[in-house]
Design an enzyme around this catalytic site. Structure first.
Site, PDB file in Angstrom:
ATOM      1  N   TYR A  34       0.836  -1.205   0.000  1.00  0.00           N
ATOM      2  CA  TYR A  34       0.000   0.000   0.000  1.00  0.00           C
ATOM      3  C   TYR A  34       0.865   1.247   0.000  1.00  0.00           C
ATOM      4  O   TYR A  34       2.079   1.191   0.168  1.00  0.00           O
ATOM      5  CB  TYR A  34      -0.955  -0.008   1.200  1.00  0.00           C
ATOM      6  CG  TYR A  34      -0.295   0.282   2.547  1.00  0.00           C
ATOM      7  CD1 TYR A  34       0.524  -0.665   3.174  1.00  0.00           C
ATOM      8  CD2 TYR A  34      -0.482   1.506   3.186  1.00  0.00           C
ATOM      9  CE1 TYR A  34       1.122  -0.400   4.396  1.00  0.00           C
ATOM     10  CE2 TYR A  34       0.115   1.781   4.411  1.00  0.00           C
ATOM     11  CZ  TYR A  34       0.908   0.819   5.015  1.00  0.00           C
ATOM     12  OH  TYR A  34       1.514   1.096   6.221  1.00  0.00           O
ATOM     13  N   ARG A  53       8.140   4.304  -4.773  1.00  0.00           N
ATOM     14  CA  ARG A  53       8.159   3.380  -3.621  1.00  0.00           C
ATOM     15  C   ARG A  53       7.136   2.263  -3.810  1.00  0.00           C
ATOM     16  O   ARG A  53       7.403   1.105  -3.458  1.00  0.00           O
ATOM     17  CB  ARG A  53       7.908   4.140  -2.313  1.00  0.00           C
ATOM     18  CG  ARG A  53       8.099   3.233  -1.105  1.00  0.00           C
ATOM     19  CD  ARG A  53       8.041   3.981   0.199  1.00  0.00           C
ATOM     20  NE  ARG A  53       6.724   4.573   0.417  1.00  0.00           N
ATOM     21  CZ  ARG A  53       6.438   5.399   1.408  1.00  0.00           C
ATOM     22  NH1 ARG A  53       7.366   5.731   2.284  1.00  0.00           N
ATOM     23  NH2 ARG A  53       5.222   5.897   1.551  1.00  0.00           N
ATOM     24  N   ARG A 100      -7.574 -21.335  -1.078  1.00  0.00           N
ATOM     25  CA  ARG A 100      -6.517 -20.812  -0.210  1.00  0.00           C
ATOM     26  C   ARG A 100      -5.261 -21.668  -0.368  1.00  0.00           C
ATOM     27  O   ARG A 100      -5.282 -22.858  -0.067  1.00  0.00           O
ATOM     28  CB  ARG A 100      -6.965 -20.818   1.252  1.00  0.00           C
ATOM     29  CG  ARG A 100      -5.918 -20.240   2.202  1.00  0.00           C
ATOM     30  CD  ARG A 100      -6.378 -20.222   3.647  1.00  0.00           C
ATOM     31  NE  ARG A 100      -5.335 -19.668   4.509  1.00  0.00           N
ATOM     32  CZ  ARG A 100      -4.325 -20.367   5.017  1.00  0.00           C
ATOM     33  NH1 ARG A 100      -4.214 -21.656   4.786  1.00  0.00           N
ATOM     34  NH2 ARG A 100      -3.417 -19.767   5.786  1.00  0.00           N
ATOM     35  N   HIS A 102      -0.826 -20.988  -0.131  1.00  0.00           N
ATOM     36  CA  HIS A 102       0.234 -19.987   0.051  1.00  0.00           C
ATOM     37  C   HIS A 102       0.912 -19.633  -1.270  1.00  0.00           C
ATOM     38  O   HIS A 102       1.292 -18.488  -1.510  1.00  0.00           O
ATOM     39  CB  HIS A 102       1.304 -20.503   1.025  1.00  0.00           C
ATOM     40  CG  HIS A 102       0.844 -20.568   2.449  1.00  0.00           C
ATOM     41  ND1 HIS A 102      -0.177 -21.379   2.873  1.00  0.00           N
ATOM     42  CD2 HIS A 102       1.278 -19.912   3.551  1.00  0.00           C
ATOM     43  CE1 HIS A 102      -0.357 -21.230   4.171  1.00  0.00           C
ATOM     44  NE2 HIS A 102       0.512 -20.336   4.615  1.00  0.00           N
ATOM     45  N   LYS A 145       6.344  -1.729   1.781  1.00  0.00           N
ATOM     46  CA  LYS A 145       5.189  -1.150   2.478  1.00  0.00           C
ATOM     47  C   LYS A 145       4.038  -2.148   2.365  1.00  0.00           C
ATOM     48  O   LYS A 145       3.106  -2.000   1.570  1.00  0.00           O
ATOM     49  CB  LYS A 145       4.846   0.226   1.891  1.00  0.00           C
ATOM     50  CG  LYS A 145       4.039   1.084   2.860  1.00  0.00           C
ATOM     51  CD  LYS A 145       4.102   2.550   2.493  1.00  0.00           C
ATOM     52  CE  LYS A 145       3.139   3.410   3.294  1.00  0.00           C
ATOM     53  NZ  LYS A 145       3.323   3.398   4.742  1.00  0.00           N
ATOM     54  N   GLU A 177      13.071   2.865  13.953  1.00  0.00           N
ATOM     55  CA  GLU A 177      12.040   3.790  13.451  1.00  0.00           C
ATOM     56  C   GLU A 177      10.830   3.650  14.350  1.00  0.00           C
ATOM     57  O   GLU A 177      10.856   2.889  15.321  1.00  0.00           O
ATOM     58  CB  GLU A 177      11.685   3.520  11.976  1.00  0.00           C
ATOM     59  CG  GLU A 177      11.054   2.179  11.693  1.00  0.00           C
ATOM     60  CD  GLU A 177      10.590   2.009  10.231  1.00  0.00           C
ATOM     61  OE1 GLU A 177      10.436   2.989   9.499  1.00  0.00           O
ATOM     62  OE2 GLU A 177      10.367   0.842   9.847  1.00  0.00           O
ATOM     63  N   LEU A 201      11.286   1.493   6.637  1.00  0.00           N
ATOM     64  CA  LEU A 201      10.602   1.957   5.435  1.00  0.00           C
ATOM     65  C   LEU A 201      11.281   3.256   5.001  1.00  0.00           C
ATOM     66  O   LEU A 201      11.532   4.133   5.836  1.00  0.00           O
ATOM     67  CB  LEU A 201       9.121   2.221   5.725  1.00  0.00           C
ATOM     68  CG  LEU A 201       8.355   2.632   4.483  1.00  0.00           C
ATOM     69  CD1 LEU A 201       8.039   1.411   3.622  1.00  0.00           C
ATOM     70  CD2 LEU A 201       7.077   3.363   4.828  1.00  0.00           C
TER      71      LEU A 201
HETATM   72  N1  PDD Z   1       3.089   4.912   7.563  1.00  0.00           N
HETATM   73  N2  PDD Z   1       7.910   3.792   8.716  1.00  0.00           N
HETATM   74  C1  PDD Z   1       6.779   3.065   8.818  1.00  0.00           C
HETATM   75  C2  PDD Z   1       6.852   1.704   9.426  1.00  0.00           C
HETATM   76  C3  PDD Z   1       5.561   3.595   8.351  1.00  0.00           C
HETATM   77  O1  PDD Z   1       4.434   2.853   8.430  1.00  0.00           O
HETATM   78  C4  PDD Z   1       5.527   4.912   7.799  1.00  0.00           C
HETATM   79  C5  PDD Z   1       4.275   5.548   7.291  1.00  0.00           C
HETATM   80  C6  PDD Z   1       6.740   5.633   7.739  1.00  0.00           C
HETATM   81  C7  PDD Z   1       6.807   7.014   7.151  1.00  0.00           C
HETATM   82  O2  PDD Z   1       6.712   7.004   5.737  1.00  0.00           O
HETATM   83  P1  PDD Z   1       6.133   8.268   4.942  1.00  0.00           P
HETATM   84  O3  PDD Z   1       6.901   9.449   5.373  1.00  0.00           O
HETATM   85  O4  PDD Z   1       6.377   7.934   3.515  1.00  0.00           O
HETATM   86  O5  PDD Z   1       4.664   8.383   5.285  1.00  0.00           O
HETATM   87  C8  PDD Z   1       7.904   5.032   8.187  1.00  0.00           C
HETATM   88  C9  PDD Z   1       1.844   5.338   6.949  1.00  0.00           C
HETATM   89  C10 PDD Z   1       1.538   6.784   7.049  1.00  0.00           C
HETATM   90  C11 PDD Z   1       0.730   4.428   7.410  1.00  0.00           C
HETATM   91  O6  PDD Z   1       0.986   3.242   7.522  1.00  0.00           O
HETATM   92  O7  PDD Z   1      -0.396   4.878   7.598  1.00  0.00           O
END
Ligand code: PDD
Length: 280
Positions: A34, A53, A100, A102, A145, A177, A201
């Site tokens: 996403y 990304r 289903r 994997h 992501k 993070e 991320l």
């Molecule tokens: N999350 N690290 C993680 C684990 C994240 O889930 C996010 C953002 C970030 C920051 O990335 P960016 O600056 O591109 O938003 C870093 C989004 C906002 C979410 O999951 O809703």
């Protein structure tokens, strides 16, 4: 466009009519990726970086979608509203399989879903937040992501039960993070953030902050941050597309430095707001 309209597999419809199969691999396995893309007054912010990304995430999970930036923009544009600041949520899964299993199905028709939500006001966040350190229990592909967010959900919930807005994740003695944000610290007037790797991320807000710091002559290092450094940092920030730059003023129950929003955060936030065009 009406806020309740969403995009699903080529059509726009009210949210209540958007339905997917229970055999969708996103539902069964969390087999999808996403993006969350801010849009200020109808203008997508750093859109090409979000698309890059997304393409990276798709490639890392071997899901092929031959859409370029213009195609994604065409899909999202009808969800934008010129009078609002919105967060666009875009999700792509490996679609519905006959049963289903994997292993990937031979023929894949991805499920593509997008919706727009208003970005919530940031005043209370910008007054300073509380954070807690927790062990990083996530998997090894944090540069993807992925919608598979159970570890992040549990960590964020644990922070929330301790009246904290975010968890700062610790792995091998280093601060990595946030559960849904990137980490920056200020130590001796220098900005430090962990380097890009499969442990974090690659946040778009992180990238913007690095660009702004370098353009304005603030010294920057992309390197690991130890837990000990986090605990003596002059400032701690957590960044994301929907929450921008969150100043952390309490960590694990102790004040961060003087327990107030720091002066370098004030400066960076001014640069960040001026860089947001147009703004509401
Ligand atoms: N999350 N690290 C993680 C684990 C994240 O889930 C996010 C953002 C970030 C920051 O990335 P960016 O600056 O591109 O938003 C870093 C989004 C906002 C979410 O999951 O809703």
């Amino acid at each position: 466009m009406n806020q309740s309209l969403v995009y699903l597999n080529g059509e726009y419809m009210p949210l209540k009519d958007a339905k997917i199969s229970v055999l969708d691999r996103g539902f069964l396995f969390g087999d999808g990726v996403y993006e969350v893309i801010p849009a200020y007054k109808g203008e997508l912010f750093y859109f090409s970086d979000h698309v890059k990304r997304l393409q990276h995430s798709l490639q890392r999970i071997s899901l092929e979608i031959a859409y370029d930036s213009a195609k994604w923009q065409n899909i999202l544009t009808p969800l934008l509203d010129k009078n609002r600041n919105q967060a666009i949520y875009l999700q792509v899964t490996r679609g519905v399989a006959a049963k289903r299993d994997h292993v990937f199905p031979e023929i894949i028709t991805p499920t593509i879903f997008a919706m727009a939500n208003d970005i919530q006001p940031l005043d209370s966040i910008q007054a300073g937040i509380k954070a807690v350190t927790l062990d990083d229990s996530r998997w090894g592909l944090c540069d993807v992501k992925a919608t598979t967010l159970l570890a992040n959900v549990l960590l964020k919930q644990q922070a929330s039960t301790q009246q904290c807005a975010e968890a700062i994740l610790i792995k091998d003695g280093n601060a990595i993070e946030g559960a849904a944000s990137n980490l920056f610290v200020i130590l001796n007037n220098t900005l430090i953030t962990p380097p890009k790797s499969s442990k974090i991320l690659a946040g778009i807000t992180r990238q913007i902050i690095l660009e702004l710091a370098r353009a304005n002559g603030l010294e920057v290092h992309e390197r690991e941050i130890t837990l000990a450094e986090l605990q003596i940092a002059d400032e701690i920030w957590l960044t994301s597309s929907t929450r921008e730059i969150m100043p952390v003023i309490h960590l694990d129950g102790n004040p961060v430095a003087a327990g107030k929003v720091g002066s370098i955060w004030q400066q960076m936030n001014t640069w960040f707001q001026n860089n947001k065009t147009p703004t509401l």
